[in-house]
Design a protein around this motif. Structure first.
Motif, mmCIF file in Angstrom:
data_model
loop_
_atom_site.group_PDB
_atom_site.id
_atom_site.type_symbol
_atom_site.label_atom_id
_atom_site.label_comp_id
_atom_site.label_asym_id
_atom_site.label_seq_id
_atom_site.Cartn_x
_atom_site.Cartn_y
_atom_site.Cartn_z
ATOM 1 N N LEU A 126 2.027 -8.769 -3.801
ATOM 2 C CA LEU A 126 1.619 -8.279 -2.483
ATOM 3 C C LEU A 126 0.241 -7.645 -2.545
ATOM 4 C CD1 LEU A 126 4.970 -6.706 -1.189
ATOM 5 C CD2 LEU A 126 3.796 -8.725 -0.273
ATOM 6 N N ALA A 127 -0.035 -6.926 -3.637
ATOM 7 C CA ALA A 127 -1.339 -6.285 -3.780
ATOM 8 C C ALA A 127 -2.447 -7.323 -3.875
ATOM 9 C CB ALA A 127 -1.341 -5.379 -5.013
ATOM 10 N N GLU A 128 -2.214 -8.420 -4.575
ATOM 11 C CA GLU A 128 -3.227 -9.466 -4.691
ATOM 12 C C GLU A 128 -3.436 -10.190 -3.371
ATOM 13 O OE1 GLU A 128 -1.849 -11.860 -7.857
ATOM 14 O OE2 GLU A 128 -2.696 -10.574 -9.408
ATOM 15 N N LYS A 129 -2.374 -10.344 -2.610
ATOM 16 C CA LYS A 129 -2.472 -11.089 -1.354
ATOM 17 C C LYS A 129 -3.054 -10.248 -0.228
ATOM 18 C CE LYS A 129 -1.591 -14.906 0.934
ATOM 19 N NZ LYS A 129 -2.251 -16.171 0.577
ATOM 20 N N PHE A 130 -2.618 -8.995 -0.119
ATOM 21 C CA PHE A 130 -3.008 -8.164 1.016
ATOM 22 C C PHE A 130 -3.784 -6.908 0.611
ATOM 23 C CE2 PHE A 130 1.013 -10.307 2.148
ATOM 24 C CZ PHE A 130 0.555 -11.082 3.200
ATOM 25 N N GLY A 131 -4.005 -6.707 -0.675
ATOM 26 C CA GLY A 131 -4.685 -5.506 -1.127
ATOM 27 C C GLY A 131 -3.702 -4.456 -1.602
ATOM 28 N N GLY A 132 -4.157 -3.608 -2.525
ATOM 29 C CA GLY A 132 -3.252 -2.648 -3.159
ATOM 30 C C GLY A 132 -3.151 -1.303 -2.480
ATOM 31 N N LYS A 133 -3.921 -1.071 -1.410
ATOM 32 C CA LYS A 133 -3.954 0.259 -0.804
ATOM 33 C C LYS A 133 -2.573 0.726 -0.352
ATOM 34 C CE LYS A 133 -6.058 2.860 3.005
ATOM 35 N NZ LYS A 133 -7.117 2.871 4.043
ATOM 36 N N TYR A 134 -1.906 -0.075 0.444
ATOM 37 C CA TYR A 134 -0.611 0.354 0.981
ATOM 38 C C TYR A 134 0.530 0.103 0.008
ATOM 39 C CZ TYR A 134 -2.839 1.322 5.420
ATOM 40 O OH TYR A 134 -3.644 1.858 6.387
ATOM 41 N N ALA A 135 0.390 -0.905 -0.859
ATOM 42 C CA ALA A 135 1.421 -1.121 -1.877
ATOM 43 C C ALA A 135 1.515 0.091 -2.796
ATOM 44 C CB ALA A 135 1.108 -2.376 -2.690
ATOM 45 N N LEU A 136 0.378 0.656 -3.146
ATOM 46 C CA LEU A 136 0.354 1.856 -3.980
ATOM 47 C C LEU A 136 0.751 3.090 -3.177
ATOM 48 C CD1 LEU A 136 -0.369 3.398 -6.591
ATOM 49 C CD2 LEU A 136 -2.747 3.407 -5.811
ATOM 50 N N GLY A 137 0.119 3.274 -2.024
ATOM 51 C CA GLY A 137 0.338 4.485 -1.240
ATOM 52 C C GLY A 137 1.766 4.666 -0.771
ATOM 53 N N LEU A 138 2.351 3.626 -0.210
ATOM 54 C CA LEU A 138 3.718 3.752 0.294
ATOM 55 C C LEU A 138 4.724 3.926 -0.833
ATOM 56 C CD1 LEU A 138 3.638 1.073 3.145
ATOM 57 C CD2 LEU A 138 3.588 3.566 3.384
ATOM 58 N N GLY A 139 4.436 3.309 -1.987
ATOM 59 C CA GLY A 139 5.324 3.493 -3.131
ATOM 60 C C GLY A 139 5.371 4.944 -3.589
ATOM 61 N N ILE A 140 4.201 5.570 -3.692
ATOM 62 C CA ILE A 140 4.148 6.980 -4.091
ATOM 63 C C ILE A 140 4.809 7.864 -3.039
ATOM 64 C CG2 ILE A 140 2.614 8.923 -4.585
ATOM 65 C CD1 ILE A 140 2.600 6.987 -6.841
ATOM 66 N N LEU A 141 4.583 7.552 -1.763
ATOM 67 C CA LEU A 141 5.177 8.352 -0.689
ATOM 68 C C LEU A 141 6.706 8.305 -0.752
ATOM 69 C CD1 LEU A 141 4.851 10.017 1.923
ATOM 70 C CD2 LEU A 141 4.853 7.846 3.182
#
Length: 519
Positions: A126-141
């Motif tokens: 998902l990070a490669e396809k759409f970028g890692g900003k929200y994949a990382l952020g929402l996971g930490i949240l």
């Protein structure tokens, strides 16, 4: 054009006529700010890893005070048991609320990794396809919110609910490293991968230092005891999420505040990729046959086996074997990771310069620094297990060995960026995900093999760690590489095959005059 020599304000060293010199930016262009945006990304990435690790490891310290400690006749169980000055031996049980045996504690500590391994690959893709900003952020949240709910789960639901919550925390945190690797592949130039990569990933050491040291202080002095550590670190994770969403972006092309100078430099040194259009599908078949990738996987298994054994169970060793109280336990458990962080930064700087100066190839640099990080910790913990109850010697040897583990970061930890910048997220998901299975195995193995927490039982654990370190390091030496792999660009690789076939079909063609494609 007049040739001239100047110093690059990006901190990468002198620029000469061989490099592309960008024209001075006109007044209408965005100029370089007080800090380059790739450094903002690195700082926030460092804090992401640090937050992830505080929430991951705080249970390792807290559980030593959550459980009831039953006394046993130690002259029969372990005649070499270390004396304690802080725990009264005339009590039948000390501290704690929960009557969990060592095996149950091992299951609780390993349950995080049950979920952790599941979301690695989806998170990387998902990070490669759409970028890692929200994949990382929402996971930490998600992990932060669940951390705040941990005391409620333990007190109201017992071990079962605690295991469930830790499993869900692992699901949230599983996207951290794949998403972060995808972001770094678009923000960190090759010249700075060693130092910036080491800095970002060394957040694991700082998170461990803060998590263990502060947990000891909070448990000792907080009016509510062990629940306070989960409330604090969970709240810090929520605050980090809002800062991350406001300050960070997937790549330089989408960042609204990056200077034109820095954007042009990153375009030149890394190149720009549109996540949705430019990257072909993941070349699974070629990756599965890649010897350097398998070498990296073996190195990751060795690193994670040793690191997870220490970060998860070192507080138990200091509590149950060395008999440190909770305040001492927190600070002395943090000390090895503080030295590890310092050494990782120093070795990252040294590795980058040895490569830049031409003293070492990228491949040899990765192998040498990985070897230091494998042999050093293995020797340190084995020596500590034979130091008996000499607390100073044990802490010193474990600290020295763990410090040398810091060279894993300029060694194998950044190797995924070397092998395939285009698929760095998926690559990290595969490598880190497979390595994370050791986080399931090691806490449970410690619980099974140390039912009485004796020195001899723990010595067996340390010998196993030493053996895994050496075996996986040897495999990485023979199989690893620091070069970009052909499958990093499948389209170019296919073009090369087509040209080779054309040359075989028509020997008189000019195909052989075409220079080979350099990836």
């Amino acid at each position: 054009m007049v040739s001239y020599f100047k110093w690059d304000i990006r901190g990468l060293g002198p620029i000469n006529e061989k490099e592309r010199l960008l024209p001075p930016p006109p007044l209408t262009r965005r100029r370089q700010g007080c800090i380059a945006q790739r450094y903002v990304i690195a700082i926030m990435g460092f804090l992401a890893v640090a937050n992830a690790y505080t929430m991951r490891i705080c249970l390792s310290t807290a559980i030593t005070e959550m459980v009831v400690h039953h006394n046993r006749n130690e002259s029969e169980t372990d005649p070499d048991a270390c004396p304690s000055n802080s725990v009264s031996n005339n009590k039948t049980a000390q501290h704690g609320t929960f009557d969990w045996d060592e095996e149950t504690q091992g299951l609780i500590l390993s349950s995080f990794f049950w979920g952790y391994v599941i979301t690695h690959l989806p998170g990387g893709m998902l990070a490669e396809k759409f970028g890692g900003k929200y994949a990382l952020g929402l996971g930490i949240l998600c992990t932060a919110i669940l951390s705040i709910l941990t005391p409620l789960a333990a007190t109201q639901g017992g071990a079962g609910w605690l295991i469930a919550v830790r499993f869900l925390e692992g699901l949230g945190e599983g996207t951290t490293f794949p998403a972060l690797n995808s972001i770094l592949a678009r923000w960190v130039p090759p010249q700075q991968r060693g130092i910036l990569g080491s800095f970002v990933f060394s957040g694991s050491q700082i998170g461990t230092v803060v998590g263990t040291a502060l947990s000891g202080v909070l448990i000792e002095y907080s009016s509510i005891g062990w629940p306070s550590v989960f409330y604090l670190f969970g709240s810090l994770g929520v605050l980090w999420f809002f800062a991350w969403i406001a300050l960070c972006y997937n790549d330089p092309q989408s960042h609204p505040f990056i200077s034109d100078e820095e954007k042009a430099f990153l375009e030149q040194s890394i190149g720009g990729l549109d996540n949705k259009k430019d990257i072909p599908p993941v070349p699974w078949r070629e990756m599965a046959k890649s010897v350097p990738l398998w070498g990296l996987i073996f190195a990751q298994i060795g690193h994670d086996w040793g690191f997870f054994t220490l970060v998860t169970d070192l507080p138990k060793y200091f509590k149950d074997v060395m008999r440190f109280n909770i305040f001492e336990n927190g600070f002395l458990t943090a000390l090895p990771y503080l030295t590890m962080w310092i050494f990782s930064m120093a070795s990252g700087w040294l590795c980058d310069h040895l490569i830049t100066w031409g003293c070492l190839s990228t491949t040899n640099a990765r192998k040498i620094f990985t070897t230091i990080a494998s042999v050093g910790p293995g020797v340190g913990i084995i020596a500590a297990s034979y130091a008996g109850c000499d607390r100073t010697a044990v802490v010193s040897l474990i600290t020295l060995g763990t410090m040398l583990m810091g060279s894993f970061y300029p060694g194998m930890k950044v190797n995924a960026l070397d092998l395939s910048p285009n698929y760095a997220g998926t690559l990290m998901a595969i490598v880190n995900g497979i390595g994370a299975f050791t986080g399931i195995i090691t806490p449970y193995l410690v619980g099974v093999l140390t039912p009485d927490s004796t020195i001899l039982q723990w010595r067996e654990i340390f010998w196993i760690v030493f053996g895994v370190f050496l075996a996986t390091n040897v495999l990485f030496i023979f199989m690893g590489s620091g070069e970009i792999q052909p499958w990093n660009n499948p389209l170019t690789m296919e073009q090369g095959v087509d040209k080779a076939n054309a040359s075989e079909t028509n020997p008189s063609s000019d195909a052989e005059k075409i220079p080979p494609i350099k990836i």
